[in-house]
Design a protein around this motif. Structure first.
Motif, short mmCIF file in Angstrom:
data_model
loop_
_atom_site.label_atom_id
_atom_site.label_comp_id
_atom_site.label_asym_id
_atom_site.label_seq_id
_atom_site.Cartn_x
_atom_site.Cartn_y
_atom_site.Cartn_z
N PRO A 57 44.61 35.85 29.24
CA PRO A 57 43.48 36.64 28.73
C PRO A 57 43.14 37.86 29.57
O PRO A 57 42.12 38.49 29.33
N THR A 58 43.97 38.22 30.54
CA THR A 58 43.59 39.30 31.45
C THR A 58 43.74 40.67 30.78
O THR A 58 44.77 41.31 30.87
N THR A 75 35.78 39.76 40.65
CA THR A 75 34.92 39.99 39.48
C THR A 75 35.29 39.15 38.25
O THR A 75 34.59 39.20 37.25
N VAL A 76 36.38 38.43 38.33
CA VAL A 76 36.80 37.65 37.16
C VAL A 76 35.69 36.66 36.76
O VAL A 76 35.04 36.04 37.63
N GLN A 77 35.45 36.54 35.46
CA GLN A 77 34.43 35.62 34.98
C GLN A 77 34.91 34.18 35.14
O GLN A 77 36.06 33.86 34.79
N LEU A 78 34.03 33.32 35.63
CA LEU A 78 34.43 31.91 35.77
C LEU A 78 34.75 31.31 34.42
O LEU A 78 35.60 30.42 34.31
N GLU A 79 34.10 31.80 33.36
CA GLU A 79 34.39 31.27 32.03
C GLU A 79 35.84 31.60 31.64
O GLU A 79 36.50 30.80 30.98
N THR A 80 36.32 32.76 32.05
CA THR A 80 37.72 33.11 31.77
C THR A 80 38.66 32.17 32.52
O THR A 80 39.67 31.71 31.99
N MET A 81 38.29 31.90 33.78
CA MET A 81 39.10 30.96 34.57
C MET A 81 39.14 29.60 33.86
O MET A 81 40.19 28.99 33.69
N ARG A 82 37.96 29.15 33.44
CA ARG A 82 37.85 27.83 32.80
C ARG A 82 38.69 27.74 31.52
O ARG A 82 39.46 26.80 31.34
N SER A 83 38.55 28.75 30.67
CA SER A 83 39.25 28.66 29.38
C SER A 83 40.77 28.80 29.58
O SER A 83 41.55 28.17 28.87
N THR A 84 41.17 29.59 30.57
CA THR A 84 42.61 29.73 30.82
C THR A 84 43.18 28.42 31.37
O THR A 84 44.25 27.96 30.94
N PHE A 85 42.43 27.82 32.29
CA PHE A 85 42.89 26.53 32.83
C PHE A 85 42.90 25.45 31.74
O PHE A 85 43.75 24.57 31.74
N GLU A 86 41.96 25.55 30.82
CA GLU A 86 41.88 24.54 29.75
C GLU A 86 43.18 24.52 28.95
O GLU A 86 43.76 23.46 28.71
N VAL A 102 53.98 36.29 46.56
CA VAL A 102 52.78 37.10 46.33
C VAL A 102 52.66 38.31 47.28
O VAL A 102 52.36 39.42 46.84
N PRO A 103 52.88 38.16 48.60
CA PRO A 103 52.68 39.32 49.49
C PRO A 103 53.55 40.51 49.13
O PRO A 103 53.19 41.65 49.43
N THR A 104 54.69 40.30 48.51
CA THR A 104 55.60 41.42 48.25
C THR A 104 55.85 41.69 46.78
O THR A 104 56.57 42.62 46.44
N ASP A 105 55.29 40.89 45.89
CA ASP A 105 55.63 41.10 44.48
C ASP A 105 54.90 42.32 43.91
O ASP A 105 54.00 42.87 44.53
N TYR A 106 55.33 42.73 42.71
CA TYR A 106 54.82 43.96 42.12
C TYR A 106 54.01 43.69 40.85
O TYR A 106 53.75 44.59 40.07
N TYR A 107 53.63 42.43 40.63
CA TYR A 107 52.90 42.10 39.40
C TYR A 107 51.41 42.38 39.56
O TYR A 107 50.90 42.39 40.68
N PRO A 108 50.70 42.53 38.43
CA PRO A 108 49.23 42.62 38.53
C PRO A 108 48.66 41.31 39.08
O PRO A 108 49.31 40.26 38.97
N LEU A 109 47.48 41.38 39.65
CA LEU A 109 46.93 40.17 40.26
C LEU A 109 46.70 39.07 39.22
O LEU A 109 47.02 37.92 39.45
N ALA A 110 46.15 39.45 38.05
CA ALA A 110 45.96 38.51 36.94
C ALA A 110 45.49 37.13 37.41
O ALA A 110 46.19 36.13 37.20
N PRO A 111 44.31 37.05 38.03
CA PRO A 111 43.92 35.81 38.72
C PRO A 111 43.88 34.56 37.84
O PRO A 111 44.36 33.51 38.25
N SER A 112 43.31 34.69 36.63
CA SER A 112 43.18 33.45 35.84
C SER A 112 44.56 32.95 35.41
O SER A 112 44.86 31.76 35.49
N TYR A 113 45.40 33.90 35.00
CA TYR A 113 46.73 33.51 34.52
C TYR A 113 47.58 32.95 35.67
O TYR A 113 48.16 31.87 35.58
N ARG A 114 47.61 33.70 36.78
CA ARG A 114 48.45 33.26 37.90
C ARG A 114 48.03 31.90 38.43
O ARG A 114 48.85 31.01 38.64
#
Ligand SMILES: NC(=O)c1ccc[n+]([C@@H]2O[C@H](COP(=O)([O-])OP(=O)(O)OC[C@H]3O[C@@H](n4cnc5c(N)ncnc54)[C@H](OP(=O)(O)O)[C@@H]3O)[C@@H](O)[C@H]2O)c1
Length: 248
Positions: A94-95, A105-116, A154-166
């Motif tokens: 959902p990022t 700044t990621v919404q905890l609700e986004t984290m929750r629904s992605t983990f769900e 992670v320290p060297t990769d080139y992907y977006p952070l995308a916290p909920s997905y990652r």
């Protein structure tokens, strides 16, 4: 209904990678149970495959819904009495909003629904279907992850952070390792893999791989011989020419 064929369940298989995995598993002689949360979409996808002669059955399945998983499991038990292959493919990323791309700044609700969807649903469906694998002491579980979840890189990769997905896919990887440990000594093998960046609704048009290419590693892991890989994380075979492991 009895069949000598292996019964292969693929979650979220009405489009994208799940559809490609279903087509390829059916092509090599498995009976695929194509599943979707939307019945119209799922039946359309099933029709596309059966019209071409593929052996595909269909049932609705919303992996985030307890009742849906229970109904599906009961139907499988009554119809086939077993499951041989489970591909945990259904997923969300959902990022899209700028604020969702930072852990600060990621919404905890986004984290929750992605983990769900990406983590808890994998656990839910695994808990439901592993008893139907134990019936014959045979099972192959394939969890779809991403190399973005490789914490080593992670320290060297080139992907977006995308916290909920990652972080959700880090959860999938952890689940894979722990489930494999719990299934040690059985003939149920569970592994994760990264299909690579693919041209799907999730991956977009700029992706270098097709879903059909991304599906190849799923087929490899779904058809491992007895005593094969257990609790490992694989890269997409298309990119590397064969099965190689990714560091966790
Ligand atoms: N595309 C990439 O580049 C890429 C890269 C690495 C990993 N992956 C992973 O590959 C898997 C498939 O991705 P994709 O690219 O094929 O994505 P996609 O085109 O967006 O398809 C996602 C599928 O998951 C289904 N789904 C979502 N929530 C569900 C739920 N609650 N119950 C049942 N089905 C649900 C969707 O159903 P609806 O049609 O009803 O929405 C759809 O069939 C995902 O796990 C994804 O994280 C993708």
């Amino acid at each position: 209904m009895t069949t000598e064929k292996r019964i292969a369940v693929v979650t979220g298989s009405n489009r994208g990678l799940g559809y490609a995995i279903s087509r390829q598993l059916s092509k090599i002689g498995n009976r695929v149970i194509l599943t979707s949360r939307n019945e119209t979409d799922g039946l359309a996808a099933k029709g596309q495959l059966t019209n071409k002669g593929f052996d595909v059955d269909y049932h609705t399945l919303d992996v985030t819904n307890d009742g849906s998983v229970q109904q599906f499991t009961e139907w499988l038990r009554e119809t086939y009495g077993k499951v041989d292959i489970l591909v945990n493919n259904a997923g969300v990323n959902p990022t899209t909003k700028p604020e969702e791309s930072s852990l600060l700044t990621v919404q905890l609700e986004t984290m929750r629904s992605t983990f769900e969807t990406n983590v808890l649903a994998v656990l839910r469906i695994s808990q439901a279907l592993i008893p139907l694998m134990k019936v014959q002491n045979y099972g192959r579980i394939v969890n779809i992850s991403t190399e973005m979840a490789s914490l080593t890189s992670v320290p060297t990769d080139y992907y977006p952070l995308a916290p909920s997905y990652r972080l959700s896919k880090v959860g999938v990887n952890g689940l894979t390792v722990l489930l494999a440990k719990e299934l040690q000594g059985t003939n149920i093998l569970v592994n994760a893999y990264s299909p690579g960046w693919m041209k799907t609704d999730m991956g977009g048009d700029d992706a270098p791989f097709t879903a059909e290419e991304g599906a190849e590693t799923a087929v490899y892991l779904a058809t491992l011989p007895d005593g094969g890989a257990q609790g490992l994380f694989f890269a997409e075979m298309r990119k590397f020419g064969g099965p190689i492991q990714v560091q966790w």
